[in-house]
Design a protein around this motif. Sequence first.
Motif, mmCIF file in Angstrom:
data_model
loop_
_atom_site.group_PDB
_atom_site.id
_atom_site.type_symbol
_atom_site.label_atom_id
_atom_site.label_comp_id
_atom_site.label_asym_id
_atom_site.label_seq_id
_atom_site.Cartn_x
_atom_site.Cartn_y
_atom_site.Cartn_z
ATOM 1 N N GLY A 267 0.787 -1.232 0.000
ATOM 2 C CA GLY A 267 0.000 0.000 0.000
ATOM 3 C C GLY A 267 0.812 1.271 0.000
ATOM 4 N N SER A 268 1.982 1.246 -0.633
ATOM 5 C CA SER A 268 2.863 2.406 -0.659
ATOM 6 C C SER A 268 3.186 2.794 -2.091
ATOM 7 C CB SER A 268 4.161 2.103 0.094
ATOM 8 O OG SER A 268 5.036 3.208 0.085
ATOM 9 N N GLY A 269 3.254 4.116 -2.344
ATOM 10 C CA GLY A 269 3.591 4.612 -3.671
ATOM 11 C C GLY A 269 4.179 6.000 -3.577
ATOM 12 N N THR A 270 4.339 6.658 -4.708
ATOM 13 C CA THR A 270 5.005 7.967 -4.719
ATOM 14 C C THR A 270 4.220 8.981 -5.537
ATOM 15 O OG1 THR A 270 6.339 7.315 -6.630
ATOM 16 C CG2 THR A 270 7.304 6.964 -4.453
ATOM 17 N N THR A 271 4.616 10.243 -5.376
ATOM 18 C CA THR A 271 3.948 11.352 -6.052
ATOM 19 C C THR A 271 3.867 11.138 -7.546
ATOM 20 O OG1 THR A 271 4.810 12.876 -4.376
ATOM 21 C CG2 THR A 271 3.977 13.846 -6.401
ATOM 22 N N GLU A 272 4.950 10.664 -8.171
ATOM 23 C CA GLU A 272 4.970 10.585 -9.630
ATOM 24 C C GLU A 272 3.853 9.698 -10.168
ATOM 25 O OE1 GLU A 272 8.526 9.029 -11.276
ATOM 26 O OE2 GLU A 272 8.673 7.347 -9.885
ATOM 27 N N ASP A 273 3.518 8.615 -9.453
ATOM 28 C CA ASP A 273 2.444 7.745 -9.908
ATOM 29 C C ASP A 273 1.072 8.284 -9.515
ATOM 30 O OD1 ASP A 273 4.185 6.021 -11.117
ATOM 31 O OD2 ASP A 273 4.210 4.558 -9.486
ATOM 32 N N VAL A 274 0.972 8.941 -8.360
ATOM 33 C CA VAL A 274 -0.305 9.528 -7.946
ATOM 34 C C VAL A 274 -0.721 10.615 -8.928
ATOM 35 C CG1 VAL A 274 -1.517 10.806 -6.161
ATOM 36 C CG2 VAL A 274 0.017 8.949 -5.509
ATOM 37 N N VAL A 275 0.210 11.498 -9.295
ATOM 38 C CA VAL A 275 -0.102 12.555 -10.263
ATOM 39 C C VAL A 275 -0.479 11.944 -11.613
ATOM 40 C CG1 VAL A 275 0.838 14.509 -11.561
ATOM 41 C CG2 VAL A 275 1.293 14.292 -9.115
ATOM 42 N N ALA A 276 0.238 10.891 -12.012
ATOM 43 C CA ALA A 276 -0.081 10.221 -13.271
ATOM 44 C C ALA A 276 -1.486 9.624 -13.228
ATOM 45 C CB ALA A 276 0.947 9.125 -13.557
ATOM 46 N N GLY A 277 -1.862 9.072 -12.076
ATOM 47 C CA GLY A 277 -3.201 8.510 -11.927
ATOM 48 C C GLY A 277 -4.281 9.568 -12.030
#
Length: 810
Positions: A267-277
């Motif tokens: 359940g962990s990720g980073t800004t670059e993928d959240v913004v892409a989503g």
Amino acid sequence: MKKRLFHASILSIILVFILSTISVGAAPQANKVSTPQAQTPPELAEIFGNLDTTSSKVTSVIVELEEESVVEAKHKGKKQSKANLAKTRDKVKKDVKDAAKSSKVKREYDHVFSGFSMELKSNEIPSLLAVPGVKAVYPNVTYTVTGSDGVTIEEDAYHPEMLDSAPFIGANEAWESGYTGEGITVAVIDTGADYTHPDLAHAFGDYKGYDFVDDDNDPQETPKGDPRGEETTHGTHVSGTVAANGQIKGVAPEATLLAYRVLGPGGSGTTEDVVAGIERAVQDGADVMNLSLGNSLNNPDWATSIALDWAMAEGVVAVTSNGNAGPDNWTVGSPGTSRDAISVGATQLPYNVYTSEITTTGGVAYETDKVMGFTSDEELLALDGNEYEYVYAGLGTVEDFEGKDVEGKIALIKRGAIPFVDKASNAKAAGATGAIIFNSAPDEFEYEIPGMAVPTFKMSGTDGQKMLDELEKGNNTVAFDLEFDREIGETIADFSSRGPVLDTWMIKPDVSAPGVNIVSTVPTHNEENPHGYASKQGTSMASPHVAGAAALLLDAHSDWGVDDVKAALMNTAVNLYDKSGESYPHNTQGAGSIRPVDAINAETLVTPGSHSFGVFSKENGKQVEKQHFTIKNLSDKHKKYNFDVEFEGNPEAIKVKTSKNLKIKANKSQKVNFKVQVDASKLEPGYHEGTIVVSDGESELEVPTILFVKEPDYPRIDGGVTVTETENGYDLEVYLPGGAEEAGIWVYKTDMTHVGDGPVYTDLPKYYNTLSWDGKINGENLAPGNYYFFVYAVKNGQLDYTNSDVITVE
């Protein structure tokens, strides 16, 4: 001792840049005089967050360009195309590569955010900031889910009516009126989703969404046993709360779902993928998006918040969780700090309160024992009249349970180091039947947390030590005597993060919704038994209730925009009261608990749905600030509106001037101007809240408002301590929202024994600071063992502190 400090001020970056461009060993030329103009550095981009420009380690950042995104340009009345953006971005990328040789671009953005993510050596960031076209640089921070692991529920234990939270807020009444979310697409930006789950399969079409972790079109959850890391179930649970339609029903059971996997294993990720989503969801035509994720920093200026704000501008209702760091003020984290997105706090549905009497072997009683929290009445009452062995489990960390046999027993746990809910979850994982948590100080503590993973009791530090003494004597059994006391109405969960937001001083959350013991779908990855269900809690569970409610509103009102949806949910929310009958502060509950049917039937909308007047710090005389809100009359008749503004205690030093009354035609809107006049010298410094009451003569609605006098009481240190071992000792990185007059280091063993103090630092700037320490106490190296490093910070007489994870010294 020399200390190394880093902060996000332009001055410090300019100095780094100047030093990095001076040739070592160059001699001055005779008779040549340098002019101030020759020394003027280029205009530099702004930098945010935790970026250590002195290190040669590779880091990941988000670069924002001056060239506006497609959506931003559109809403500013400018022409912008993806082709033009690509051309500009390529030029900046080339210049960045020339300036920062190690740089490598990863993701590119153009729709709701203009820029790219990249890797580079940290000490090349100053050169990056000088590249023309670069507007700002953000850290690629980690985001995690804001919900618990939960308790698995057997399939045959549930049917549609047993998802209590949807009927409680009145979703079933909306269904009966014909509003089910049909035709509305909700994007779940999370850990993915099990689109094969029988209760969710109806909501997914051929296109399921996108996986930004693995970069493919299959946004399935991380399964158990995956070699890449821990399984996930979170996104499926969130999806079920929005749109399940089977064994259980979500809030909008006929909505369409899209899943975007931006958080990977664990359940962990980073800004670059959240913004892409976020970008992909907007481009894929989502009407609503839900982000039940966050980080711990109370700061509105992150790439994620920018993307969310422009997504809202483009007509997508963005809903985020407020975080699980309550119950203190200022604990809201990004992206719950977003200016425009709807941030959601968590409530506990009405529940029963029980009194308890705990006795240990020989009838030894404990005066301060109380029930702290439990998953169900049945599970709690199963302890009544029975006797169990109890085992001391230290601070209740995973490590504390290692090697201890607590199967079917009661875990005795000391307060400290980790949240109460984690202690209970660790006890359950180790096989314990229940837990008793005692205070780290001699007295009692107040928290009640319904929904704990095992029945959990609390007591004072004095009584806890008394139980430990009994255990050392060999008296290792404990018995419980429980009795029903009373029912409590809907309340704010203690874990729910509170506002306000730093810098913007906004009220957050915007609204609240059920987030404790929420039963929803989870994956089984088993075709023969696909019905998976679990009970979870967190603001992660509250947020999808609001996303589902937004889908119902858009189903009922296809002509409504994002501001209408947000205003309707806020204007019609129900005020909540604590156990003593006092109304919760605005920064705790927002506008209150959502009621979708009332929102659907609203005849008046007031936007924005809350106000912050900011900080009033004028030493002498009166300070005046202007504000406005818009009233929309949705009815088919003229209405005359009256306004009443009251601040708590009705202080004479706060005066609000607005229209006495206002006539608005049917289906028209009008802006209302008002002025706030504050004499700060006659008020106590701190937080002052009030309410704007808008009445049409038949009904009234409330708009929460706040202001601050003098220096707000925000935490002088925010988040945890990040520790990096260096050749010379340790670097301790901390976030100081407003800087600090003084900061220092305290060292404790994991049993909370004080070891000693590190150095003291003075005059620290705002935002991130790195405190370099040689790791010695009184000139001696730390002995091998496990420690917590605490950092405290002081400003204007207020002291706050935070701690690291366990640090092992070998």
